[in-house]
Motif scaffolding. Structure first.
Motif, mmCIF file in Angstrom:
data_model
loop_
_atom_site.group_PDB
_atom_site.id
_atom_site.type_symbol
_atom_site.label_atom_id
_atom_site.label_comp_id
_atom_site.label_asym_id
_atom_site.label_seq_id
_atom_site.Cartn_x
_atom_site.Cartn_y
_atom_site.Cartn_z
ATOM 1 N N UNK A 224 0.836 -1.198 0.000
ATOM 2 C CA UNK A 224 0.000 0.000 0.000
ATOM 3 C C UNK A 224 0.874 1.252 0.000
ATOM 4 N N UNK A 225 1.862 1.280 0.877
ATOM 5 C CA UNK A 225 2.782 2.421 0.955
ATOM 6 C C UNK A 225 3.510 2.587 -0.381
ATOM 7 N N UNK B 95 -0.879 6.097 6.805
ATOM 8 C CA UNK B 95 -0.532 4.682 6.669
ATOM 9 C C UNK B 95 0.916 4.352 7.033
ATOM 10 N N UNK B 96 1.767 5.355 7.049
ATOM 11 C CA UNK B 96 3.201 5.102 7.230
ATOM 12 C C UNK B 96 3.538 4.766 8.688
ATOM 13 N N UNK C 60 5.792 9.980 9.777
ATOM 14 C CA UNK C 60 4.598 10.826 9.636
ATOM 15 C C UNK C 60 4.950 12.214 9.110
ATOM 16 N N UNK C 61 5.951 12.846 9.705
ATOM 17 C CA UNK C 61 6.282 14.219 9.288
ATOM 18 C C UNK C 61 6.823 14.294 7.868
ATOM 19 N N UNK C 62 7.418 13.204 7.390
ATOM 20 C CA UNK C 62 7.933 13.169 6.017
ATOM 21 C C UNK C 62 6.800 13.442 5.023
ATOM 22 N N UNK C 63 5.601 13.001 5.362
ATOM 23 C CA UNK C 63 4.453 13.175 4.468
ATOM 24 C C UNK C 63 3.511 14.288 4.935
ATOM 25 N N UNK C 64 3.347 14.436 6.238
ATOM 26 C CA UNK C 64 2.390 15.423 6.756
ATOM 27 C C UNK C 64 2.858 16.855 6.511
ATOM 28 N N UNK D 32 -6.522 16.353 7.933
ATOM 29 C CA UNK D 32 -5.970 15.004 8.142
ATOM 30 C C UNK D 32 -4.499 15.094 8.535
ATOM 31 N N UNK D 33 -3.747 15.931 7.839
ATOM 32 C CA UNK D 33 -2.324 16.088 8.154
ATOM 33 C C UNK D 33 -2.137 16.638 9.565
#
Length: 180
Positions: A27-28, A54-55, A60-64, A91-92
């Motif tokens: 999924x990731x 999902x990570x 989390x912070x890498x994407x948020x 969401x973030x």
């Protein structure tokens, strides 16, 4: 017989756990591929928000954080997709709050969950609002602020009841019951 059943459950878990990790990793990986090939900011912001959900906690912070920047930039620009950006910004923020919770930073956690809640109220996210209210209630309960916890649980219960979400009704009712 009881020990046999427990052993059977453990063996089943050990057998399925690698499969679950494989599915999660797929999924990731799929989301990363979508992000890499995304042509529009709406696709990027949706994918970044989903990756932050999902990570692994450490990522989390890498994407948020890029999700927040991209959403904020597009909200300022306005346009017909503003609600999509707002939803994924919420969401973030929620996921950043979750990470703060994991690190024991309650003030930061509440700050981000309140930011998320404000946006969810603004866009009328009837499913997201009670989830965040419930999460805030858990934090107040864990910190001994029982009246605040009850207030948030009751607010989440009212909305879950409005939308007919039985699992939410049960969860909120259960938390209220535990307090009493």
């Amino acid at each position: 017989l009881s020990k046999f059943v427990q052993l059977k459950k453990i063996l089943l878990f050990l057998f399925l756990f690698p499969c679950l990790l494989f599915v999660q990793n797929k999924t990731i990986d799929s989301l990363k591929l979508v992000l890499k090939n995304a042509k529009h900011d709406t696709t990027r912001v949706i994918t970044l928000a989903e990756l932050s959900r999902k990570c692994d906690e450490k990522d989390i912070l890498i994407y948020a954080e890029p999700c927040v920047k991209l959403a904020e930039k597009n909200i300022i620009l306005g346009g017909k997709y503003s609600e999509i950006y707002l939803k994924h910004l919420a969401i973030a923020y929620h996921n950043i709050g979750y990470l703060a919770n994991a690190k024991g930073d309650v003030p930061k956690e509440l700050e981000y969950w309140h930011k998320s809640l404000k946006i969810k109220k603004e866009i009328g996210d009837k499913h997201g609002i009670p989830t965040t209210l419930f999460s805030i209630g858990i934090i107040f309960k864990a910190n001994g602020e029982i009246s605040k916890a009850l207030d948030y649980y009751h607010k989440s219960l009212r909305i879950y009841d409005e939308i007919g979400y039985k699992l939410g009704i049960a969860s909120s009712s259960g938390r209220i019951g535990i307090i009493y």
